[in-house]
Design a protein around this motif. Structure first.
Motif, PDB file in Angstrom:
ATOM      1  N   ALA A  26      84.349  82.215  46.716  1.00  0.00           N
ATOM      2  CA  ALA A  26      83.673  80.935  46.896  1.00  0.00           C
ATOM      3  C   ALA A  26      83.981  80.632  48.418  1.00  0.00           C
ATOM      4  O   ALA A  26      82.940  80.101  49.378  1.00  0.00           O
ATOM      5  CB  ALA A  26      83.596  79.606  46.138  1.00  0.00           C
ATOM      6  N   SER A  27      85.090  80.487  49.010  1.00  0.00           N
ATOM      7  CA  SER A  27      85.446  79.988  50.288  1.00  0.00           C
ATOM      8  C   SER A  27      84.900  81.090  51.246  1.00  0.00           C
ATOM      9  O   SER A  27      84.461  80.560  52.250  1.00  0.00           O
ATOM     10  CB  SER A  27      87.196  80.286  50.221  1.00  0.00           C
ATOM     11  OG  SER A  27      87.484  79.523  51.220  1.00  0.00           O
ATOM     12  N   ALA A  28      84.839  82.356  50.844  1.00  0.00           N
ATOM     13  CA  ALA A  28      84.342  83.308  51.911  1.00  0.00           C
ATOM     14  C   ALA A  28      82.889  83.184  52.065  1.00  0.00           C
ATOM     15  O   ALA A  28      82.313  83.094  53.261  1.00  0.00           O
ATOM     16  CB  ALA A  28      84.638  84.850  51.341  1.00  0.00           C
ATOM     17  N   LEU A  29      81.999  82.760  50.868  1.00  0.00           N
ATOM     18  CA  LEU A  29      80.833  82.584  51.005  1.00  0.00           C
ATOM     19  C   LEU A  29      80.480  81.533  51.835  1.00  0.00           C
ATOM     20  O   LEU A  29      79.522  81.232  52.389  1.00  0.00           O
ATOM     21  CB  LEU A  29      79.939  82.630  49.732  1.00  0.00           C
ATOM     22  CG  LEU A  29      80.189  83.998  48.904  1.00  0.00           C
ATOM     23  CD1 LEU A  29      79.454  83.743  47.294  1.00  0.00           C
ATOM     24  CD2 LEU A  29      79.332  85.000  49.429  1.00  0.00           C
ATOM     25  N   SER A  30      81.058  80.188  51.534  1.00  0.00           N
ATOM     26  CA  SER A  30      80.891  79.045  52.058  1.00  0.00           C
ATOM     27  C   SER A  30      81.270  79.021  53.791  1.00  0.00           C
ATOM     28  O   SER A  30      80.399  78.442  54.563  1.00  0.00           O
ATOM     29  CB  SER A  30      81.891  77.916  51.635  1.00  0.00           C
ATOM     30  OG  SER A  30      83.322  78.027  52.177  1.00  0.00           O
ATOM     31  N   LEU A  31      81.856  80.144  54.300  1.00  0.00           N
ATOM     32  CA  LEU A  31      81.816  80.356  55.596  1.00  0.00           C
ATOM     33  C   LEU A  31      80.738  80.926  56.213  1.00  0.00           C
ATOM     34  O   LEU A  31      80.391  81.178  57.406  1.00  0.00           O
ATOM     35  CB  LEU A  31      83.061  81.052  56.029  1.00  0.00           C
ATOM     36  CG  LEU A  31      84.581  80.407  55.702  1.00  0.00           C
ATOM     37  CD1 LEU A  31      85.447  81.527  56.224  1.00  0.00           C
ATOM     38  CD2 LEU A  31      84.728  79.384  56.542  1.00  0.00           C
ATOM     39  N   GLY A  32      79.828  81.374  55.156  1.00  0.00           N
ATOM     40  CA  GLY A  32      78.440  82.077  55.795  1.00  0.00           C
ATOM     41  C   GLY A  32      78.682  83.621  55.824  1.00  0.00           C
ATOM     42  O   GLY A  32      77.903  84.285  56.320  1.00  0.00           O
ATOM     43  N   LEU A  33      79.673  84.265  55.010  1.00  0.00           N
ATOM     44  CA  LEU A  33      79.763  85.571  55.078  1.00  0.00           C
ATOM     45  C   LEU A  33      78.932  86.105  54.001  1.00  0.00           C
ATOM     46  O   LEU A  33      78.726  85.465  52.978  1.00  0.00           O
ATOM     47  CB  LEU A  33      81.455  85.890  54.884  1.00  0.00           C
ATOM     48  CG  LEU A  33      82.579  85.519  55.724  1.00  0.00           C
ATOM     49  CD1 LEU A  33      83.696  86.006  55.309  1.00  0.00           C
ATOM     50  CD2 LEU A  33      82.334  86.056  57.018  1.00  0.00           C
ATOM     51  N   THR A  34      78.583  87.441  53.964  1.00  0.00           N
ATOM     52  CA  THR A  34      77.685  87.798  52.965  1.00  0.00           C
ATOM     53  C   THR A  34      78.667  88.497  52.055  1.00  0.00           C
ATOM     54  O   THR A  34      79.716  88.617  52.147  1.00  0.00           O
ATOM     55  CB  THR A  34      77.059  89.207  53.450  1.00  0.00           C
ATOM     56  OG1 THR A  34      77.998  90.086  54.205  1.00  0.00           O
ATOM     57  CG2 THR A  34      76.131  88.775  54.901  1.00  0.00           C
ATOM     58  N   GLN A  51      88.292  82.416  45.980  1.00  0.00           N
ATOM     59  CA  GLN A  51      88.400  83.080  47.013  1.00  0.00           C
ATOM     60  C   GLN A  51      87.024  83.442  47.872  1.00  0.00           C
ATOM     61  O   GLN A  51      86.827  83.461  48.999  1.00  0.00           O
ATOM     62  CB  GLN A  51      89.476  84.251  47.054  1.00  0.00           C
ATOM     63  CG  GLN A  51      90.920  83.617  47.021  1.00  0.00           C
ATOM     64  CD  GLN A  51      91.403  83.561  48.529  1.00  0.00           C
ATOM     65  OE1 GLN A  51      91.290  84.075  49.372  1.00  0.00           O
ATOM     66  NE2 GLN A  51      91.805  82.356  48.527  1.00  0.00           N
TER      67      GLN A  51
END
Lengths: 250, 284
Positions: free
Chosen positions: B181-189, B179
């Motif tokens: 990794a998924s959030a980071l891959s969207l460009g979230l900090t 989860q």
């Protein structure tokens, strides 16, 4: 026609403990092209994609995005990730958010787009992918194929420079694979730049401009899909494809 | 084998058999309940000491006399419970976040959070109440409150925040790394990933154990009585010792049950619903 490189991988190595997963990979992905990464499980396909999206820190080598070394310690990795889209094997949708909320999360919070604009764009994309009727549903209520299509829309919503697809049909039931791959073929036709790890050889043949066969952390063979898949030169490639053929997967 | 029904009315026969079975089940459970509960009551009531016990613990007159006062005391329990609970929910989360922080500069904060949870989880709550209730005012620092209700509430909040912090932390740990990794891959900090993706899921997941701690805190509010404030238990105790009748304590017990039992039912229902959701099976 000169081709602009979007992603360049230069001598990348990565080890997890004693396990040397990538042993020096060189690869160039040019604009509007698709590269398919094939190879046995554990050959390093997923790790390579994760290294490019900076989800995994590399040990040595460089990854360049539009000519900029994004693996340099001084580079802002959040900023670099914003320019790439990633779709995971297991979808990884956010179960506490609806389909629409999943899609607009990146545009609103990572790209600072106004909510109205993000909603509007999400609606357009979902409609195009035949998902607009499920916009208010939660991921758990969707089929695997629908979930993976939502994940694709979510990655596209940020208007990425390139898409990284990590075995996106491997956790789908066989009858749902088609609806997801169709979309990728469509995206390719529109000129999306993509790097695709896959076990679907016919799909690789259809969509890829270049196929790279990974074996034990190196690219053992690369070239035109017809050549690599039809007339492989390296013994490892021949062995891998023969095994697939025997398993009825080719 | 000889069948008693033919193909055409097998459905009706099956229905009838099912009804017979459920009737029999209801009958058996009713009879066994009467036998067991009735037997226990008979055992207690027929014991030699029962008349004396009935007089000292279950006197209706004493109950009626003491109830209004105990109820007034209980109101203080309820107010204290609500205030402490709000503080605990916030403080627990802050401590949990301090514990999971990985930034090197925040290492002392993480260390403090670890020491805090170890300390306040390891010391009995009643001891914390004593130490804070009598120790803090003894320092004679200016600005430190001396109201026993406030100090008791502070002690409870400190003690329970340690438990609740661990509940939150377990919830955060239970969210699969994919989860993030998924959030980071969207460009979230990192912070955005925590706030928008991890925490909302973690908090939802720990609502039942949090409610369990609520129920526990609701009872432990009575411990503040050692510092002297007139809450339900204290009032009942005073009334009991001045009349040599323990019925007021039963009155206090009934009041506590009036709050904890409904909370327990809410918790049951939540867990049943959670079970249903898990049954569907979510793919991550």
């Amino acid at each position: 026609m000169t081709q602009t490189p979007v992603i360049e991988v230069d001598g990348v190595t990565k080890a997890f403990g004693d396990n040397q997963v990538l042993k020096g990979v060189d690869l160039t992905l040019t604009e509007h092209n698709a590269v398919a990464l094939i190879g046995a499980s554990g050959s390093g396909k997923s790790t390579l994609l994760r290294c490019i999206d900076l989800l995994v820190e590399i040990d040595d080598g460089d990854v360049l995005l539009d000519g900029e070394v994004i693996t340099d310690p001084s580079c802002n990795l959040v900023e670099a990730r914003r320019r790439l889209g990633f779709v995971f094997q297991a979808f990884n949708l956010f179960p506490h958010l609806t389909v629409r909320e999943n899609v607009v999360l990146g545009p609103i919070h990572a790209h600072g787009r106004p909510r109205a604009q993000a909603d509007e764009e999400a609606h357009e994309l979902l409609k195009r992918f035949g998902l607009d009727k499920r916009a208010d549903a939660y991921p758990d209520t969707l089929s695997g194929g629908q979930q993976q299509r939502v994940a694709l829309v979510r990655a596209l919503a940020s208007r990425p420079r390139a898409l990284l697809l990590d075995e996106i049909t491997s956790s789908l039931d066989p009858e749902l694979v088609g609806e997801v791959l169709e979309l990728v073929v469509e995206l390719k036709a529109e000129g999306m730049t993509m790097m695709i790890a896959t076990h679907e050889m016919s799909f690789a043949r259809e969509v890829a401009d270049e196929v790279c066969f990974l074996s034990e952390g190196r690219i053992a063979e690369r070239g035109d899909p017809e050549q690599v898949l039809g007339d492989p030169q390296q013994p490892e490639t021949q062995k891998f494809l023969r095994r697939l053929l025997e398993a009825g997967r080719l | 084998m000889q069948l008693t029904t033919d193909r055409s009315n097998r459905g009706a026969a099956r229905e009838e058999a099912r009804r017979r079975k459920s009737r029999r089940g209801a009958g058996v459970s009713a009879i066994s309940s009467v036998v067991v509960i009735g037997g226990l009551i008979a055992l207690v009531v027929s014991s030699k000491g029962w008349p004396a016990v009935q007089e000292t613990f279950f006197s209706w007159a004493a109950f009626k006399d003491s109830f209004p006062e105990v109820l007034r005391g209980f109101w203080l329990d309820v107010k204290l419970f609500i205030c402490v609970e709000i503080v605990v929910l916030v403080l627990g989360l802050v401590i949990a976040l301090c514990r999971i922080t990985s930034a090197a500069a925040l290492y002392p904060i993480r260390l403090l959070a670890i020491v805090y949870t170890d300390l306040f989880r390891g010391v009995p709550t009643i001891l914390v109440i004593y130490l804070i209730g009598f120790g803090l005012p003894a320092l004679e620092l200016s600005g430190v409150p001396t109201s026993p209700v406030l100090l008791g509430g502070l002690a409870l909040a400190l003690s329970y925040s340690a438990y609740v912090a661990e509940v939150y932390r377990a919830g955060i740990d239970s969210i699969h790394p994919s989860q993030k990794a998924s959030a980071l891959s969207l460009g979230l900090t990192n912070t955005q990933s925590l706030r928008l993706v991890i925490l909302p899921q973690a908090v939802r997941r720990v609502v039942p154990p949090l409610l369990n701690d609520f129920i526990s805190l609701q009872k432990d509010v009575a411990l503040v009585s050692v510092l002297g404030p007139l809450e339900a238990f204290r009032v009942a105790q005073i009334s009991a010792s001045s009349n040599f009748n323990y019925t007021p304590l039963i009155a206090a017990a009934v009041l506590y049950l009036c709050v904890t039992v409904p909370l327990a039912r809410v918790l049951d229902r939540m867990q049943a619903r959670r079970g249903q959701l898990d049954g569907v099976g979510t793919v991550r």
